[in-house]
Structures are given as C-alpha cells and as structure tokens.
Design a protein around this motif. Structure first.
Motif, short mmCIF file in Angstrom:
data_model
loop_
_atom_site.label_atom_id
_atom_site.label_comp_id
_atom_site.label_asym_id
_atom_site.label_seq_id
_atom_site.Cartn_x
_atom_site.Cartn_y
_atom_site.Cartn_z
N ASP A 133 0.80 -1.23 0.00
CA ASP A 133 0.00 0.00 0.00
C ASP A 133 0.83 1.28 0.00
O ASP A 133 0.30 2.37 0.21
N SER A 214 -1.06 -1.34 -8.57
CA SER A 214 -1.94 -0.56 -9.42
C SER A 214 -1.26 0.72 -9.88
O SER A 214 -0.25 1.16 -9.31
N GLN A 244 -8.16 4.17 -4.13
CA GLN A 244 -7.84 2.79 -3.77
C GLN A 244 -8.88 2.20 -2.82
O GLN A 244 -9.25 1.03 -2.94
N SER A 281 -7.67 4.07 -13.75
CA SER A 281 -7.16 3.30 -12.63
C SER A 281 -6.93 1.87 -13.12
O SER A 281 -7.87 1.22 -13.62
N HIS A 283 -5.56 -1.92 -12.20
CA HIS A 283 -5.23 -2.88 -11.13
C HIS A 283 -4.65 -4.16 -11.76
O HIS A 283 -5.26 -4.75 -12.64
#
Length: 285
Positions: A133, A214, A244, A281, A283
């Motif tokens: 993260d 991501s 996120q 975005s 992922h």
C-alpha cells in the motif's frame, strides 16, 4: 489486469480532456486540452483545447506494433506534438503567437510484463501503488508553481470581500494570459503546443513491476481542493488513497458534489466551478 476509466465534462462548453486507450499496445493515457485565449472555433464550434486533446488521442490510438518498435515514449510524444503543429498550420493558426496555440497536458504509460514506461507533460499526473500500500508519485506537476501565483491573487481578493467568481476571474485572467508566454521555457512549464521546444521538457522514464499493485493516471480536474487559508496536503497521495479504498467513479462523484456546493469558488479557491475530470485506474490481478 482490470481497468476503470472515466472522462466527465465540467462546467465549460466542451470536455477538453480525453482518454488514450490502445489495448493492443498496452498504451494508456490521459489528456487535458486548454483553450487558447484567442477564440478559435473549429468546423463544429470546437475549442482549440478540445481539438488538441482529440488530435493527440487519435494519434496514439492509431499506432500499431510496427510504429512503436525500436522507439520510446518520448519520441512518440514528439511525433504527437508535430501532428498537432501540422493540424494548426492547416487551420491557419499563427504559430508565433503562443496565446493562439492549441495545447494539451499529457500522462502516458506503456505496460509490459516486467516494467512500465511513462511520459508526462504539464500537470497530468501518474501514481503507483505497491502491494504493501505504499503510494509513489511517479510524475511532477510542472504547472503548480505557475498556478500558485494566480491562486494567491484569487485568495487575496476573497480576503478583500470579492465574492463573485466572475469578478475573481477578471482579476487573474491577465496573469494567466502572461503565463502563456512561458510555455516550454525554463521559466514556465511543459505543454504539447506544436512548439519544437517541447522536446527538451518532456519527462519520461521507466519503473519496474516488482510488487506493483496498481497505477493511476489523472488530469488536474480530479485533484482534491484545498480550503482557503490552509496549507495544501500531498494531493496525489490523498486522491490515490481515496480511489484505492473506494473507486475512481465514486471519488469523481464526491468531488463534483463538493464543487457544486461552492459555486463561487470561495471555500476552495479555483478557476472553474468544475474542471473536466479524466482518469484511468489500472489494477494488476
């Protein structure tokens, strides 16, 4: 790989943002066109900013594997800039007048199995998120130092009691006009404008995909706002974390609502009620 994309018009006449989606090449990007201060209109009443972003979008989406073999993203951005220049010549734009040029910012990536190449111009931004993260801002907002001058004038005028957005805009408009002379110079900022000088100011590079979870690409219309009188936070970290935990669509909905409740741009000093908002975005699954 999972993609979430959006491009929404703000409170201006045209959505001057655009998405670049070339899936065969794994080439993705966002564009933020800017209208010239000389009022050009295209055959369908398009603004210069709209035309700029669409010309660049069409160039990148037209590329095939043979077009990008043995080349890098910087070279492709230079070619897109030449394409933009050619289209302005066709339209009779006076290229020596910076205020007449059609312009666009850009954030562009190309994804491979082991790394991601990127190129960036202006204030479109790229962020990476890792499996622990950690959020990494890949690009730099090259227009922020220019905008700060205009926003300082805006906030000072609010402090003097000016409460209408139209009046505030008239105060900052001469400064913004003056800033156009600094495009693609050492005193200013980079922008796709058809000017050959852009080649010296494109930022580009490569990050590897180790632990990469991501990627996020956004135009400045998605930047979170800072309340008047407050020190700005790390806005890219802030918006990336929020997207996120939720989604790009939900974040854009929230930002539009916040802006609609501050139509005179007093609480959150800014130049438009709502700017166009475009993002991707990505992922990695």
């Amino acid at each position: 790989m999972k993609l979430e994309m959006l491009s929404r018009q703000g409170t201006t006449e045209w959505n001057e943002d655009a998405l670049i989606i070339n899936e065969p090449l794994q080439l993705f990007g966002v564009l933020d066109g800017a209208t010239s201060l000389h009022p050009y209109r295209g055959p369908n009443n398009e603004t210069g900013g709209y035309l700029a972003s669409q010309i660049i979008k069409q160039y990148f989406e037209s590329l095939a594997e043979e077009d990008v073999r043995d080349t890098n993203l910087k070279q492709l951005v230079i070619q897109a800039n030449i394409r933009l220049r050619d289209k302005m010549v066709e339209a009779g734009i006076q290229l020596s007048d910076k205020t007449a040029l059609w312009t666009s910012a850009l954030a562009l990536i190309r994804i491979t199995d082991h790394y991601v190449d990127y190129a960036q111009v202006g204030d479109c931004m790229i962020a990476a998120v890792y499996k622990d993260d950690t959020i990494r801002t890949v690009s730099r907002d090259q227009v922020a130092h220019i905008d700060q001058q205009s926003k300082a004038i805006w906030e000072e005028a609010i402090g003097r009691g000016i409460s209408k957005r139209e009046e505030l805009w008239e105060l900052v408009k001469p400064v913004i006009l003056g800033n156009k002379s600094k495009m693609n110079t050492m005193e200013g900022y980079s922008i796709l404008s058809g000017e050959p000088e852009l080649a010296d100011f494109i930022e580009y590079g490569r990050i590897n995909r180790i632990q990469l979870k991501s990627l996020l690409l956004v135009t400045d219309g998605l930047f979170p706002h800072t309340e008047s009188g407050r020190e700005p936070e790390d806005m890219i970290h802030q918006l990336t974390a929020r997207i996120q935990s939720d989604s790009l669509t939900a974040y854009a909905d929230w930002l539009f609502k916040l802006e609609s409740e501050d139509k005179d741009c007093q609480r959150y000093p800014r130049f438009k009620i709502s700017d166009d908002k475009t993002g991707i975005s990505i992922h990695f699954e």
